[in-house]
Design an enzyme around this catalytic site. Structure first.
Site, PDB file in Angstrom:
ATOM      1  N   PHE A  31     -31.515 -22.806  20.052  1.00 28.61           N
ATOM      2  CA  PHE A  31     -31.350 -23.723  21.167  1.00 28.61           C
ATOM      3  C   PHE A  31     -29.926 -23.546  21.705  1.00 28.61           C
ATOM      4  O   PHE A  31     -28.967 -23.625  20.944  1.00 28.61           O
ATOM      5  CB  PHE A  31     -31.569 -25.149  20.665  1.00 28.61           C
ATOM      6  CG  PHE A  31     -31.864 -26.138  21.768  1.00 28.61           C
ATOM      7  CD1 PHE A  31     -32.941 -25.953  22.616  1.00 28.61           C
ATOM      8  CD2 PHE A  31     -31.057 -27.243  21.956  1.00 28.61           C
ATOM      9  CE1 PHE A  31     -33.217 -26.863  23.632  1.00 28.61           C
ATOM     10  CE2 PHE A  31     -31.326 -28.156  22.976  1.00 28.61           C
ATOM     11  CZ  PHE A  31     -32.408 -27.965  23.812  1.00 28.61           C
ATOM     12  N   ASP A  66     -31.321 -26.235  11.849  1.00 31.68           N
ATOM     13  CA  ASP A  66     -31.668 -27.245  12.842  1.00 31.68           C
ATOM     14  C   ASP A  66     -33.173 -27.449  12.756  1.00 31.68           C
ATOM     15  O   ASP A  66     -33.953 -26.528  13.040  1.00 31.68           O
ATOM     16  CB  ASP A  66     -31.243 -26.799  14.250  1.00 31.68           C
ATOM     17  CG  ASP A  66     -31.504 -27.885  15.298  1.00 31.68           C
ATOM     18  OD1 ASP A  66     -32.382 -28.748  15.060  1.00 31.68           O
ATOM     19  OD2 ASP A  66     -30.852 -27.854  16.349  1.00 31.68           O
ATOM     20  N   TYR A 123     -36.703 -37.594  17.965  1.00 29.01           N
ATOM     21  CA  TYR A 123     -37.471 -38.050  19.137  1.00 29.01           C
ATOM     22  C   TYR A 123     -38.598 -37.117  19.546  1.00 29.01           C
ATOM     23  O   TYR A 123     -39.305 -37.394  20.506  1.00 29.01           O
ATOM     24  CB  TYR A 123     -36.544 -38.317  20.331  1.00 29.01           C
ATOM     25  CG  TYR A 123     -35.578 -37.222  20.712  1.00 29.01           C
ATOM     26  CD1 TYR A 123     -36.022 -36.080  21.362  1.00 29.01           C
ATOM     27  CD2 TYR A 123     -34.223 -37.344  20.454  1.00 29.01           C
ATOM     28  CE1 TYR A 123     -35.133 -35.082  21.719  1.00 29.01           C
ATOM     29  CE2 TYR A 123     -33.326 -36.362  20.813  1.00 29.01           C
ATOM     30  CZ  TYR A 123     -33.772 -35.239  21.455  1.00 29.01           C
ATOM     31  OH  TYR A 123     -32.889 -34.253  21.807  1.00 29.01           O
ATOM     32  N   LYS A 124     -38.786 -36.026  18.829  1.00 23.87           N
ATOM     33  CA  LYS A 124     -39.906 -35.141  19.139  1.00 23.87           C
ATOM     34  C   LYS A 124     -41.077 -35.520  18.229  1.00 23.87           C
ATOM     35  O   LYS A 124     -41.704 -36.552  18.425  1.00 23.87           O
ATOM     36  CB  LYS A 124     -39.482 -33.688  18.926  1.00 23.87           C
ATOM     37  CG  LYS A 124     -38.363 -33.234  19.878  1.00 23.87           C
ATOM     38  CD  LYS A 124     -37.914 -31.813  19.548  1.00 23.87           C
ATOM     39  CE  LYS A 124     -36.690 -31.416  20.341  1.00 23.87           C
ATOM     40  NZ  LYS A 124     -36.955 -31.230  21.776  1.00 23.87           N
ATOM     41  N   ARG A 137     -44.906 -24.709  27.501  1.00 28.04           N
ATOM     42  CA  ARG A 137     -44.886 -25.056  26.087  1.00 28.04           C
ATOM     43  C   ARG A 137     -45.834 -26.225  25.865  1.00 28.04           C
ATOM     44  O   ARG A 137     -45.768 -27.229  26.560  1.00 28.04           O
ATOM     45  CB  ARG A 137     -43.448 -25.461  25.748  1.00 28.04           C
ATOM     46  CG  ARG A 137     -43.058 -25.358  24.336  1.00 28.04           C
ATOM     47  CD  ARG A 137     -41.557 -25.511  24.182  1.00 28.04           C
ATOM     48  NE  ARG A 137     -41.097 -26.834  24.541  1.00 28.04           N
ATOM     49  CZ  ARG A 137     -40.010 -27.415  24.026  1.00 28.04           C
ATOM     50  NH1 ARG A 137     -39.256 -26.770  23.149  1.00 28.04           N
ATOM     51  NH2 ARG A 137     -39.641 -28.618  24.392  1.00 28.04           N
TER      52      ARG A 137
END
Lengths: 390, 390
Positions: free
Chosen positions: B131, B210, B235-236, B389
């Site tokens: 990322f 990560d 939060y995913k 995605r």
């Protein structure tokens, strides 16, 4: 002058209430316990009814229904938008304030940036009355920058105030940055921002104010006082909710010279390009780091609206009257029972809270919060070792 | 093996739904739009009904009514308590995970601490698929530590996977730290954690994962893979809410050797003593910084409960079946229209999301989100330049 007319006794207090032009603002807050007198807004502000409504919409509408689409429907710009609103309360320009992280994190980022900008100068100055956390953050930076750096604290002779002379003693040509709380957390001592800025600038250093106990409590004029940097929290007098994200201020003049130590994607020039090389955003946005905690972030705005509607000057006027009245009550009712003032006597040298000291402060606070012989609960704040803060 | 029996067509899909043992978990979430198919939990997870209820209590009961008292009634220990719960999902010990700040901030703190621990080694390794934010944070640290430090990226030959050989090429005796995403945000490529750890440890470096696109999506075993450090967001797949505070993991073995660059009061040994000299708290707590955003923090727990109740192995089984089914649909229906797979074909090399590439990906996403000729709305995630995605 009304201060000459204070009287003890309930009827006088009720008269003051009746004459209070800000009286109706009480109804803008959630007040579920009529018998609780909450005197701890200096630690955690109350819940505005508008925030309560707004959060329902944030939870069900924005998160629950719109989901990811909400990022483009307000969330993404909220840190800047609420920053603009807050700027009006603390005398800043609209592109000089942004909501971000915690106060400690913001202090870390800004103090780091200031040390880099003033490379060669190896001293940070603060004072003994500052919130210990601020000192911790600065001690951490000293540790990081190396042995030849030092943190120097201006002395307080009485534990309540710090004189300008004491500041002058410790600020010199080797000073990179002076970090002070505009209003001291324990004693409520308030600095003359303009006088301190001017002293600091004469020595070529930068000044950073922690406004946590000042914003929303007293009029603050960051531009007028030529402040370089500031940080503060939104959960005390600004009523932004528990642990609501903090803010940082950078004077427009130096924004392009300062860089955050934490190169985060919300501070990147074009985050959604997903470029592999970081390019800082222009202006103050480069001091944002990661995704902000939206529920807490979205709780801030309605509290700011209340302050703006009431007007900082009106709030200050009421605050001075209330605290002077309280000082009178202290003189007439408390003094003889071993209490002493932990705050400056002159209201011009105080923020909006007051500290009273008593050897049994801890037990007194406990008894007020959990009363045995009355149905009236009073919630003050205990600050070790002997302060009752209201 | 069920993968051999996939068929296109609605009746087969409905049969899979009927046989799905996790089917009733859908009812644990807020689903206000029956015609919306949300495929973007990899970016922002849905709102659990239990969270919705919990937040009412947090807002009205804890903030609105109990006010400052709530700090001693749960808030103060929440970062550690939710960390313990999360630890069970990612194979960590209960004192090895804590909720704190944002993923970027946690990466900054841990990577800084690792560089200090491995003083003398001047290289950080990551990869091209990571990322970009993670790379930005590392680039910032390189800038901070000085010119002789460098960030080296392992290459991806195909833009989808990175081979262990490529990692091996760039990790050497000068490497202090290797920072990788367990599951890559775009392609969903998943590393073999254990193999990478062992390679990194052989060279005397530390490994930091990560887990943002992994935790709650695939089984993670931090202890079993001898991971030193990890960070991630909640939060995913963990459904903690927009921008919910992130977490950090430090292996028990090295906790006492690592120190945060940000000396914050929530990480201090005894914050309410208000001592002027910082003393780090023992264990992982010293990596906390300032007051956490309580509304967002308190939203995390119910989402974790759902994952624990469903069981990571069951979730993984369903996820593999769903994504294999989707690959079949892609082969039979999409491929001929110019789509290609942006994810590894082998499910063992993938997290739980899938990327499909198309030159018109942006417009396709837009048309799915704002459909013109159907009442069914599908919400995927667009990732520049050409990834859809889901």
């Amino acid at each position: 002058m009304i201060f000459n007319h204070f009287e003890t006794g309930r009827s006088f207090a009720e008269k003051l209430d009746r004459e209070d032009k800000l009286r109706h603002f009480r109804d803008k807050f959630y007040n579920p316990e009529e018998n609780t007198i909450y005197l701890d807004g200096n630690s955690l502000g109350k819940l505005p009814l508008a925030t309560r409504e707004n959060l329902k919409q944030v939870i069900d509408g924005q998160w629950g229904t719109r989901l990811i689409r909400s990022w483009n429907e307000g969330w993404y710009s909220r840190s800047a938008e609420s920053g603009k609103k807050l700027a009006r309360i603390i005398g800043a320009g609209e592109d000089e304030v942004i909501i971000s992280d915690s106060t400690s994190m913001n202090l870390y980022k800004l103090a780091y940036a200031a040390l880099r900008l003033r490379t060669g100068r190896k001293k940070i100055v603060s004072d003994e009355l500052n919130f210990p956390t601020d000192l911790y953050v600065l001690q951490g930076l000293i540790d990081q920058f190396g042995e030849d750096y030092e943190l120097k604290l201006a002395r307080s002779e009485n534990g309540i105030t710090v004189s300008l002379e004491e500041i002058e003693k410790v600020v010199d040509g080797d000073t990179a940055l002076v970090v002070l709380s505009h209003v001291a957390f324990k004693s409520a001592f308030m600095y003359d921002m303009k006088a301190v800025s001017s002293l600091v600038h004469r020595k070529g250093a930068l000044v950073l104010w922690d406004l946590s106990h000042a914003a929303g409590a007293v009029p603050v004029d960051l531009q007028g006082s030529r402040t370089d940097l500031a940080v503060g929290c939104t959960y005390k007098y600004l009523n932004g909710g528990p642990g609501a994200p903090a803010y940082l201020y950078i004077s427009k003049e130096i924004q392009e010279k300062l860089f955050s130590p934490v190169w985060g994607w919300f501070g990147e020039a074009d985050p959604f390009a997903f470029d592999l090389e970081y390019r800082p955003a222009p202006g103050i946005r480069k001091f944002l780091v990661g995704t902000p905690p939206v529920l807490s972030l979205e709780a801030i705005d309605p509290g700011l609206d209340i302050i703006l509607e009431a007007g900082m000057d009106n709030l200050r006027k009421k605050s001075v009257m209330q605290s002077q009245y309280l000082v009178l009550l202290f003189e007439q009712l408390l003094k003889e029972h071993g209490f002493s003032m932990g705050s400056p006597a002159d209201p011009a040298l105080r923020g909006s809270h007051l500290s009273f000291q008593h050897p049994e402060a801890y037990r007194i606070c406990k008894a007020l919060i959990e009363p045995q012989n009355t149905h009236i609960r009073v919630i003050p704040d205990f600050r070790a070792p002997d302060n009752i803060r209201v």
